[in-house]
Design a protein around this motif. Structure first.
Motif, short mmCIF file in Angstrom:
data_model
loop_
_atom_site.label_atom_id
_atom_site.label_comp_id
_atom_site.label_asym_id
_atom_site.label_seq_id
_atom_site.Cartn_x
_atom_site.Cartn_y
_atom_site.Cartn_z
N VAL A 32 -15.94 71.76 9.36
CA VAL A 32 -14.40 72.20 10.62
C VAL A 32 -13.83 73.87 11.74
CG1 VAL A 32 -11.78 71.39 10.24
CG2 VAL A 32 -13.58 70.59 8.39
N ILE A 33 -13.86 73.14 12.63
CA ILE A 33 -13.32 74.19 14.15
C ILE A 33 -12.43 73.67 14.22
CG2 ILE A 33 -13.63 75.39 15.65
CD1 ILE A 33 -17.00 74.56 15.88
N VAL A 34 -11.24 75.00 13.69
CA VAL A 34 -10.10 75.22 13.93
C VAL A 34 -10.25 76.97 14.50
CG1 VAL A 34 -9.64 76.08 12.04
CG2 VAL A 34 -7.40 74.81 13.19
N ASP A 35 -9.20 76.34 15.40
CA ASP A 35 -8.15 78.12 16.42
C ASP A 35 -7.53 78.97 15.94
OD1 ASP A 35 -5.40 77.73 17.85
OD2 ASP A 35 -6.08 75.50 17.14
N ASP A 36 -7.61 79.69 15.68
CA ASP A 36 -7.26 81.10 15.48
C ASP A 36 -5.78 81.23 15.65
OD1 ASP A 36 -6.51 81.60 18.10
OD2 ASP A 36 -7.06 83.89 17.67
N GLY A 37 -5.32 79.78 15.65
CA GLY A 37 -3.40 80.38 15.87
C GLY A 37 -2.60 79.24 14.45
N ALA A 38 -4.13 78.78 13.68
CA ALA A 38 -3.68 78.51 12.67
C ALA A 38 -2.60 79.10 11.34
CB ALA A 38 -5.06 77.50 12.42
N GLY A 39 -1.83 78.38 11.12
CA GLY A 39 -1.28 79.93 10.18
C GLY A 39 -1.93 80.31 9.20
N ALA A 40 -0.98 81.03 8.27
CA ALA A 40 -1.19 81.26 7.02
C ALA A 40 -1.18 80.26 5.90
CB ALA A 40 -0.93 82.85 6.37
N ASP A 41 -0.66 79.90 6.23
CA ASP A 41 0.27 78.16 4.76
C ASP A 41 -1.33 77.33 5.68
OD1 ASP A 41 1.98 79.52 3.31
OD2 ASP A 41 3.82 78.53 4.60
N ALA A 42 -1.18 77.24 6.41
CA ALA A 42 -2.42 75.89 6.66
C ALA A 42 -3.40 75.88 6.39
CB ALA A 42 -1.62 75.23 8.15
N LEU A 43 -3.62 77.18 6.63
CA LEU A 43 -5.56 78.45 6.44
C LEU A 43 -5.79 77.65 5.42
CD1 LEU A 43 -6.32 80.53 9.00
CD2 LEU A 43 -6.32 78.22 8.98
N ARG A 44 -4.18 78.03 3.68
CA ARG A 44 -4.76 78.43 2.55
C ARG A 44 -4.77 76.36 1.73
NH1 ARG A 44 0.51 79.69 2.22
NH2 ARG A 44 -0.35 82.36 2.51
N GLY A 45 -4.18 76.17 2.98
CA GLY A 45 -4.08 74.61 2.66
C GLY A 45 -6.18 73.92 2.39
N LEU A 46 -6.43 74.59 3.93
CA LEU A 46 -8.11 74.22 4.28
C LEU A 46 -9.19 74.64 2.97
CD1 LEU A 46 -8.64 74.67 7.88
CD2 LEU A 46 -7.60 72.62 6.11
N ASP A 47 -8.56 76.27 2.45
CA ASP A 47 -8.73 76.61 1.75
C ASP A 47 -8.92 76.29 0.33
OD1 ASP A 47 -10.18 78.75 2.41
OD2 ASP A 47 -8.12 80.18 2.79
N GLU A 48 -7.53 75.42 -0.99
CA GLU A 48 -7.86 74.80 -1.84
C GLU A 48 -8.48 73.87 -1.97
OE1 GLU A 48 -3.89 74.23 -1.56
OE2 GLU A 48 -3.03 76.12 -2.12
N HIS A 49 -8.84 73.54 -0.85
CA HIS A 49 -9.52 72.42 -0.77
C HIS A 49 -11.17 72.52 -0.19
CE1 HIS A 49 -5.60 70.42 -0.73
NE2 HIS A 49 -6.12 69.18 -0.65
N LYS A 50 -11.69 73.89 0.01
CA LYS A 50 -12.82 74.28 -0.55
C LYS A 50 -13.63 73.53 1.03
CE LYS A 50 -14.06 75.55 -5.22
NZ LYS A 50 -12.12 74.97 -5.41
N VAL A 51 -12.84 73.38 2.32
CA VAL A 51 -13.15 73.17 3.25
C VAL A 51 -14.19 74.26 3.99
CG1 VAL A 51 -13.06 72.28 5.77
CG2 VAL A 51 -11.22 71.19 3.65
N ALA A 52 -15.10 73.89 4.92
CA ALA A 52 -16.17 74.58 5.67
C ALA A 52 -15.83 74.97 6.84
CB ALA A 52 -17.65 74.31 5.33
N TYR A 53 -15.02 75.94 7.07
CA TYR A 53 -14.25 75.99 8.42
C TYR A 53 -14.47 77.14 9.11
CZ TYR A 53 -10.35 79.25 6.51
OH TYR A 53 -9.76 79.50 6.19
N GLU A 54 -14.34 77.53 10.75
CA GLU A 54 -14.38 77.97 10.80
C GLU A 54 -13.43 78.56 12.14
OE1 GLU A 54 -17.80 78.35 13.51
OE2 GLU A 54 -19.13 78.58 11.87
N LEU A 55 -12.92 79.97 12.79
CA LEU A 55 -11.63 80.13 13.72
C LEU A 55 -12.38 80.24 14.96
CD1 LEU A 55 -8.81 81.90 10.77
CD2 LEU A 55 -8.46 79.99 11.88
N ALA A 56 -12.20 79.90 15.76
CA ALA A 56 -12.03 80.06 17.11
C ALA A 56 -11.36 81.19 17.48
CB ALA A 56 -12.40 78.40 18.06
N THR A 57 -11.42 81.76 18.46
CA THR A 57 -10.83 83.33 18.82
C THR A 57 -10.56 81.86 20.49
OG1 THR A 57 -11.61 85.28 18.18
CG2 THR A 57 -9.78 84.81 19.90
N ALA A 58 -8.77 81.78 20.29
CA ALA A 58 -8.23 81.40 22.27
C ALA A 58 -8.11 82.55 22.96
CB ALA A 58 -6.86 80.71 21.60
#
Length: 262
Positions: free
Chosen positions: A236-262
């Protein structure tokens, strides 16, 4: 700025101006449009009914919007204007996963279109897509073998959908599939429309690896239909505008994600 006196300019020109205003602002009131164009509220409602019929905007009580809801997707015209820096950053990161000689499938998302703009630099490639804008963009690239997925043309999404599109996808096997969805929440990707969901699911099934491209505005949101669990995606590729709470939700579901720098 649109000048008043729109009633003398003809309904087609006025509707185009109204569409431009709504696509730019996101949402406006019918009363405000009537005052701006110097026409009656009834005339504005007729204009909005026609624009809604075309899929450009969506009417609601007292006004009109181009923004998505849990059951309605935005038109491609609005999505093309939305979150551009984030989509470009995501596309740049996604392009790093593509290697010459691969077969790549793109869905009809504007984020995948941003990726399509970068593929000429990675050619030779085979690119498969149901998005007419991506077909038009890539058709001029000599080193890209382009496979256009047919089906029922849908003007709201500027893409081909339906049973025949799904059948064409299921006959293929690609190295990488890039898709986007309207919402991500609770470990699932969601979309508002069932006909879109069936095509995206078929794309995931036709790929050796699948990547979800999602800008931060879609995180912690829910739409009507589940597309797939996030575990169905290799990345999953998401931009770095994602907030801490949203990313915490991905972490809780053990999602393999990367942050792309806008």
């Amino acid at each position: 700025m649109v000048e008043q006196g729109g009633g003398a300019r003809g309904p087609e020109r006025r509707r185009q101006d109204i569409a431009d205003i709504v696509l730019s602002a996101g949402s406006v009131s019918a009363a405000g449009l009537a005052e701006r164009f110097g026409v009656s509220l009834m005339t504005i409602h007729r204009d909005l009914d026609e624009l809604a019929r075309q899929g450009v905007v969506r009417k609601h009580r007292g006004g009109v919007t181009a923004q998505p809801s849990g059951v309605f997707e935005s038109s491609v015209a609005y999505r093309m204007k939305s979150m551009r820096p984030a989509k470009d950053a995501i596309a740049a990161r996604a392009a790093e996963m593509v290697e010459p000689g691969m077969a790549v499938m793109l869905d009809d998302s504007t984020t995948a279109l941003a990726l399509a703009r970068r593929l000429a630099g990675v050619a030779p490639l085979t690119v498969v897509t149901n998005f007419l804008q991506a077909v038009n963009l890539l058709s001029a690239e000599r080193d890209i073998r382009l496979m256009a997925l047919g089906g029922d043309y849908d003007p709201l999404h500027d893409s081909f959908l339906g049973v025949s599109c799904v059948d064409a996808i299921e006959a293929l096997n690609v190295d990488l599939c890039f898709v986007s969805t309207s919402a991500v929440s609770g470990g699932f990707a969601f979309h508002q429309e069932q006909r879109i969901v069936s095509v995206k699911r078929a794309m995931l099934g036709a790929a050796a690896r699948s990547v979800l491209l999602i800008d931060h505005s879609k995180l912690s949101r829910v739409a009507l239909h589940r597309v797939a669990p996030l575990s169905a995606f290799d990345r999953v590729i998401v931009d770095d505008g994602a907030g801490a709470d949203a990313l915490r939700g991905l972490d809780e579901h053990k999602v393999a994600y990367e942050l792309a720098t806008a």
